[in-house]
Design a protein around this motif. Structure first.
Motif, PDB file in Angstrom:
ATOM      1  N   UNK A  32       0.828  -1.198   0.000  1.00  0.00           N
ATOM      2  CA  UNK A  32       0.000   0.000   0.000  1.00  0.00           C
ATOM      3  C   UNK A  32       0.865   1.252   0.000  1.00  0.00           C
ATOM      4  N   UNK A  33       1.889   1.262   0.842  1.00  0.00           N
ATOM      5  CA  UNK A  33       2.768   2.430   0.942  1.00  0.00           C
ATOM      6  C   UNK A  33       3.509   2.668  -0.373  1.00  0.00           C
ATOM      7  N   UNK A  34       3.992   1.612  -0.987  1.00  0.00           N
ATOM      8  CA  UNK A  34       4.695   1.778  -2.257  1.00  0.00           C
ATOM      9  C   UNK A  34       3.752   2.243  -3.366  1.00  0.00           C
ATOM     10  N   UNK A  35       2.530   1.756  -3.357  1.00  0.00           N
ATOM     11  CA  UNK A  35       1.543   2.200  -4.342  1.00  0.00           C
ATOM     12  C   UNK A  35       1.184   3.663  -4.134  1.00  0.00           C
ATOM     13  N   UNK A  36       1.005   4.048  -2.896  1.00  0.00           N
ATOM     14  CA  UNK A  36       0.705   5.441  -2.583  1.00  0.00           C
ATOM     15  C   UNK A  36       1.863   6.346  -2.986  1.00  0.00           C
ATOM     16  N   UNK A  37       3.077   5.899  -2.730  1.00  0.00           N
ATOM     17  CA  UNK A  37       4.253   6.665  -3.129  1.00  0.00           C
ATOM     18  C   UNK A  37       4.301   6.836  -4.643  1.00  0.00           C
ATOM     19  N   UNK A  50      -5.476   9.466 -15.258  1.00  0.00           N
ATOM     20  CA  UNK A  50      -5.696   8.099 -15.757  1.00  0.00           C
ATOM     21  C   UNK A  50      -4.360   7.377 -15.925  1.00  0.00           C
ATOM     22  N   UNK A  51      -3.332   8.080 -16.309  1.00  0.00           N
ATOM     23  CA  UNK A  51      -2.018   7.459 -16.477  1.00  0.00           C
ATOM     24  C   UNK A  51      -1.376   7.173 -15.117  1.00  0.00           C
ATOM     25  N   UNK A  52      -1.584   8.071 -14.176  1.00  0.00           N
ATOM     26  CA  UNK A  52      -1.077   7.859 -12.818  1.00  0.00           C
ATOM     27  C   UNK A  52      -1.697   6.605 -12.219  1.00  0.00           C
ATOM     28  N   UNK A  53      -3.005   6.491 -12.333  1.00  0.00           N
ATOM     29  CA  UNK A  53      -3.715   5.332 -11.774  1.00  0.00           C
ATOM     30  C   UNK A  53      -3.296   4.052 -12.488  1.00  0.00           C
ATOM     31  N   UNK A  54      -3.201   4.094 -13.796  1.00  0.00           N
ATOM     32  CA  UNK A  54      -2.820   2.912 -14.568  1.00  0.00           C
ATOM     33  C   UNK A  54      -1.424   2.437 -14.200  1.00  0.00           C
ATOM     34  N   UNK A  55      -0.469   3.334 -14.176  1.00  0.00           N
ATOM     35  CA  UNK A  55       0.914   2.957 -13.859  1.00  0.00           C
ATOM     36  C   UNK A  55       1.050   2.454 -12.424  1.00  0.00           C
ATOM     37  N   UNK A  56       0.382   3.110 -11.506  1.00  0.00           N
ATOM     38  CA  UNK A  56       0.448   2.691 -10.100  1.00  0.00           C
ATOM     39  C   UNK A  56      -0.203   1.325  -9.906  1.00  0.00           C
TER      40      UNK A  56
END
Length: 74
Positions: A32-37, A50-56
């Motif tokens: 979770x922390x790495x995804x949030x980062x 949309x690109x931020x969400x997709x890449x994360x």
């Protein structure tokens, strides 16, 4: 198949699915922390949401098998 899912869900909700629930929680928090980062860093770069969400999401999904490779089930 649905029975297997429901049985696993019941065990999970009772806290009896995993042998070490704290280890599961710790690994989940790391993911979770790495995804949030990743979301924060990519968002700070000014990328479209949309690109931020997709890449994360791709990064977090790729990280899960590595994080949960040593989990033991009860």
């Amino acid at each position: 198949m649905i029975d297997m899912f429901l049985n696993s869900l019941r065990l999970f909700l009772r806290g009896k699915l995993f042998r070490e629930p704290r280890a599961v929680l710790r690994q989940w928090l790391i993911g979770f922390a790495l995804s949030l980062l990743a979301v924060l860093l990519l968002g700070a770069l000014g990328l479209p949401i949309w690109l931020v969400v997709l890449c994360s999401a791709v990064a977090a999904g790729a990280l899960q098998p590595w994080l949960f490779r040593d989990l033991k089930y009860a």
